[in-house]
Design a protein around this motif. Structure first.
Motif, PDB file in Angstrom:
ATOM      1  N   GLU A  33      41.724  51.271  20.138  1.00 22.61           N
ATOM      2  CA  GLU A  33      40.580  50.590  20.747  1.00 22.61           C
ATOM      3  C   GLU A  33      39.419  51.568  20.946  1.00 22.61           C
ATOM      4  O   GLU A  33      39.568  52.599  21.609  1.00 22.61           O
ATOM      5  CB  GLU A  33      41.002  50.002  22.100  1.00 22.61           C
ATOM      6  N   PRO A  34      38.234  51.266  20.389  1.00 26.69           N
ATOM      7  CA  PRO A  34      37.078  52.155  20.575  1.00 26.69           C
ATOM      8  C   PRO A  34      36.688  52.247  22.053  1.00 26.69           C
ATOM      9  O   PRO A  34      36.400  51.223  22.684  1.00 26.69           O
ATOM     10  CB  PRO A  34      35.973  51.472  19.760  1.00 26.69           C
ATOM     11  N   LEU A  35      36.667  53.465  22.583  1.00 24.24           N
ATOM     12  CA  LEU A  35      36.354  53.619  24.002  1.00 24.24           C
ATOM     13  C   LEU A  35      34.854  53.528  24.276  1.00 24.24           C
ATOM     14  O   LEU A  35      34.442  53.407  25.427  1.00 24.24           O
ATOM     15  CB  LEU A  35      36.934  54.927  24.521  1.00 24.24           C
ATOM     16  N   ALA A  36      34.046  53.525  23.220  1.00 29.56           N
ATOM     17  CA  ALA A  36      32.614  53.274  23.400  1.00 29.56           C
ATOM     18  C   ALA A  36      32.390  51.894  24.018  1.00 29.56           C
ATOM     19  O   ALA A  36      31.387  51.662  24.697  1.00 29.56           O
ATOM     20  CB  ALA A  36      31.888  53.378  22.063  1.00 29.56           C
ATOM     21  N   LYS A  37      33.344  50.986  23.815  1.00 30.11           N
ATOM     22  CA  LYS A  37      33.245  49.641  24.380  1.00 30.11           C
ATOM     23  C   LYS A  37      33.613  49.608  25.861  1.00 30.11           C
ATOM     24  O   LYS A  37      33.412  48.601  26.533  1.00 30.11           O
ATOM     25  CB  LYS A  37      34.170  48.685  23.608  1.00 30.11           C
ATOM     26  N   HIS A  38      34.148  50.720  26.356  1.00 32.11           N
ATOM     27  CA  HIS A  38      34.676  50.725  27.725  1.00 32.11           C
ATOM     28  C   HIS A  38      34.082  51.833  28.596  1.00 32.11           C
ATOM     29  O   HIS A  38      34.647  52.166  29.634  1.00 32.11           O
ATOM     30  CB  HIS A  38      36.202  50.855  27.673  1.00 32.11           C
ATOM     31  N   ALA A  66      41.079  54.999  21.475  1.00 27.37           N
ATOM     32  CA  ALA A  66      42.307  55.380  22.182  1.00 27.37           C
ATOM     33  C   ALA A  66      43.479  54.828  21.389  1.00 27.37           C
ATOM     34  O   ALA A  66      43.404  53.720  20.848  1.00 27.37           O
ATOM     35  CB  ALA A  66      42.317  54.790  23.583  1.00 27.37           C
ATOM     36  N   ALA A  67      44.556  55.587  21.317  1.00 26.24           N
ATOM     37  CA  ALA A  67      45.752  55.083  20.634  1.00 26.24           C
ATOM     38  C   ALA A  67      46.173  53.756  21.252  1.00 26.24           C
ATOM     39  O   ALA A  67      46.488  52.796  20.540  1.00 26.24           O
ATOM     40  CB  ALA A  67      46.878  56.107  20.720  1.00 26.24           C
ATOM     41  N   TYR A  68      46.141  53.698  22.587  1.00 31.46           N
ATOM     42  CA  TYR A  68      46.424  52.453  23.313  1.00 31.46           C
ATOM     43  C   TYR A  68      45.468  52.332  24.486  1.00 31.46           C
ATOM     44  O   TYR A  68      45.162  53.329  25.153  1.00 31.46           O
ATOM     45  CB  TYR A  68      47.852  52.430  23.866  1.00 31.46           C
ATOM     46  N   LEU A  69      45.012  51.125  24.744  1.00 33.39           N
ATOM     47  CA  LEU A  69      44.324  50.803  25.982  1.00 33.39           C
ATOM     48  C   LEU A  69      45.055  49.618  26.579  1.00 33.39           C
ATOM     49  O   LEU A  69      45.169  48.566  25.947  1.00 33.39           O
ATOM     50  CB  LEU A  69      42.849  50.469  25.754  1.00 33.39           C
ATOM     51  N   VAL A  70      45.585  49.806  27.791  1.00 31.91           N
ATOM     52  CA  VAL A  70      46.358  48.741  28.427  1.00 31.91           C
ATOM     53  C   VAL A  70      45.677  48.309  29.715  1.00 31.91           C
ATOM     54  O   VAL A  70      44.999  49.096  30.374  1.00 31.91           O
ATOM     55  CB  VAL A  70      47.817  49.183  28.708  1.00 31.91           C
ATOM     56  N   THR A  71      45.859  47.038  30.061  1.00 28.92           N
ATOM     57  CA  THR A  71      45.205  46.472  31.245  1.00 28.92           C
ATOM     58  C   THR A  71      46.246  45.830  32.156  1.00 28.92           C
ATOM     59  O   THR A  71      46.447  44.608  32.125  1.00 28.92           O
ATOM     60  CB  THR A  71      44.144  45.442  30.833  1.00 28.92           C
ATOM     61  N   ARG A  97      44.200  60.573  22.060  1.00 29.55           N
ATOM     62  CA  ARG A  97      45.516  60.326  21.456  1.00 29.55           C
ATOM     63  C   ARG A  97      46.566  60.095  22.541  1.00 29.55           C
ATOM     64  O   ARG A  97      47.500  60.880  22.715  1.00 29.55           O
ATOM     65  CB  ARG A  97      45.890  61.507  20.559  1.00 29.55           C
ATOM     66  N   GLY A  98      46.356  59.050  23.270  1.00 32.40           N
ATOM     67  CA  GLY A  98      47.272  58.706  24.343  1.00 32.40           C
ATOM     68  C   GLY A  98      47.015  57.289  24.816  1.00 32.40           C
ATOM     69  O   GLY A  98      46.472  56.462  24.086  1.00 32.40           O
ATOM     70  N   VAL A  99      47.413  57.028  26.066  1.00 34.39           N
ATOM     71  CA  VAL A  99      47.296  55.685  26.644  1.00 34.39           C
ATOM     72  C   VAL A  99      46.208  55.678  27.719  1.00 34.39           C
ATOM     73  O   VAL A  99      46.266  56.459  28.678  1.00 34.39           O
ATOM     74  CB  VAL A  99      48.631  55.239  27.259  1.00 34.39           C
ATOM     75  N   ILE A 100      45.214  54.840  27.535  1.00 29.79           N
ATOM     76  CA  ILE A 100      44.209  54.606  28.570  1.00 29.79           C
ATOM     77  C   ILE A 100      44.676  53.415  29.400  1.00 29.79           C
ATOM     78  O   ILE A 100      44.941  52.329  28.867  1.00 29.79           O
ATOM     79  CB  ILE A 100      42.831  54.297  27.954  1.00 29.79           C
ATOM     80  N   ILE A 101      44.798  53.640  30.702  1.00 30.11           N
ATOM     81  CA  ILE A 101      45.199  52.577  31.624  1.00 30.11           C
ATOM     82  C   ILE A 101      43.932  52.098  32.321  1.00 30.11           C
ATOM     83  O   ILE A 101      43.371  52.811  33.153  1.00 30.11           O
ATOM     84  CB  ILE A 101      46.231  53.092  32.652  1.00 30.11           C
ATOM     85  N   GLN A 102      43.467  50.928  31.960  1.00 34.21           N
ATOM     86  CA  GLN A 102      42.216  50.421  32.516  1.00 34.21           C
ATOM     87  C   GLN A 102      42.495  49.514  33.710  1.00 34.21           C
ATOM     88  O   GLN A 102      43.064  48.436  33.576  1.00 34.21           O
ATOM     89  CB  GLN A 102      41.423  49.658  31.454  1.00 34.21           C
ATOM     90  N   ILE A 103      42.098  49.996  34.871  1.00 35.56           N
ATOM     91  CA  ILE A 103      42.233  49.212  36.106  1.00 35.56           C
ATOM     92  C   ILE A 103      40.864  48.620  36.405  1.00 35.56           C
ATOM     93  O   ILE A 103      39.988  49.285  36.923  1.00 35.56           O
ATOM     94  CB  ILE A 103      42.719  50.109  37.269  1.00 35.56           C
TER      95      ILE A 103
END
Length: 302
Positions: free
Chosen positions: A21-26, A35-40, A78-84
């Motif tokens: 997921e492109p982090l420019a969007k976040h 990010a390899a993963y973005l989880v919500t 190269r990891g998991v972004i945890i979006q709260i």
């Protein structure tokens, strides 16, 4: 990464797992590779479970809210972004106290308080971030700070346990807290506010937000104030006095409206932001012998 993918799918539904997921969007800078993963996650137990999975799989993770104080490298994370953020935003009002989850936007929290005639969060209403980030860095503006009215915060500790910390235990200082120092995750916070008139509270918020719009370059993507305030000085004035208003590296520019802001005036990159920050630090030090420390956090591969 296949192992972590299966484990994440066991606790989160598909719509709460984004891959590459492109982090420019976040981020409010509108910059950042994938990010390899973005989880919500939608509740604190899921936050805890995701972090446990990351540790089990030896995969790096990072918790974000709205991404308003963050510069992500062009090569991504190269990891998991945890979006709260959107799915973690309950607000509860009990008398003069207001409790909110970490994903609540500060503007919404302040407006909700105002609707109930509760004063104390007016200065936070224009900060474009979430409560979790605000508590973690004791955010503030126009003479208001999170520490002024906070009673307590629930955090997730490094050992995986939840803990309620009172105001003194939070160790809230200038853009700092025990949460930041210890790598805790803010889960929710409770504030003691003062009764007031809804119309007057809303008017104060309107005035402060107008002052912000008049003085800050809100028309461009940025990460807010780029540098911490050096003791005895104002970062923006030091930068302006060094002749750096309008200074550019590619599409990244020192705002000529407020020199404390670095803005993205086109298709700026993280590499350009970092270069500009380093240039500003060097030039200001050469002229004033004051070292500017970035308030913006750097994440990922540049």
């Amino acid at each position: 990464m296949n192992d972590i993918n299966q484990k994440l799918m066991a606790i989160l539904s598909e719509e709460h797992i984004l891959r590459n997921e492109p982090l420019a969007k976040h981020t409010t800078f509108k910059i950042g590779g994938p990010a390899a993963y973005l989880v919500t996650p939608t509740n604190k137990e899921q936050v805890k479970q995701v972090i446990e999975i990351c540790k089990e799989c030896d995969v790096p993770f990072y918790v974000i809210g709205k991404g308003s104080n963050l510069l992500v490298g062009d090569q991504g994370y190269r990891g998991v972004i945890i979006q709260i953020y959107k799915n973690f935003n309950r607000i509860e009002i009990n008398g003069n106290q207001i409790t909110a989850e970490a994903g609540v936007m500060l503007a919404r929290l302040a407006k909700e308080a105002a609707e109930y005639g509760l004063s104390g969060l007016e200065g936070e209403s224009g900060i474009p971030g979430t409560l979790g980030g605000a508590v973690t860095m004791n955010a503030g503006a126009y003479g208001y700070e999170i520490k002024d009215h906070i009673i307590s915060a629930t955090v997730l500790r490094q050992d995986g346990e939840f803990q309620v910390l009172d105001k003194s235990e939070l160790q809230l200082g200038y853009r700092n807290s025990i949460i930041q120092k210890e790598g805790f995750v803010a889960i929710e916070a409770t504030f003691q506010l003062s009764p007031g008139k809804k119309e007057e509270i809303l008017e104060t918020m309107k005035e402060l937000n107008q002052r912000r719009a008049d003085k800050q370059p809100l028309e461009y993507p940025s990460a807010g104030s780029t540098f911490k305030r050096p003791e005895g000085y104002f970062a923006g004035k030091l930068i302006m006095d060094a002749g750096l208003a309008g200074y550019r590296v590619g599409d990244i520019m020192v705002s000529d409206k407020h020199c404390g802001f670095v803005v993205n005036v086109g298709n700026g990159t993280a590499a350009q932001v970092r270069q500009l920050i380093e240039d500003v630090q060097r030039i200001v030090y050469e002229k004033n012998q004051v070292r500017l420390e970035p308030e913006v956090r750097f994440l990922g591969d540049f």
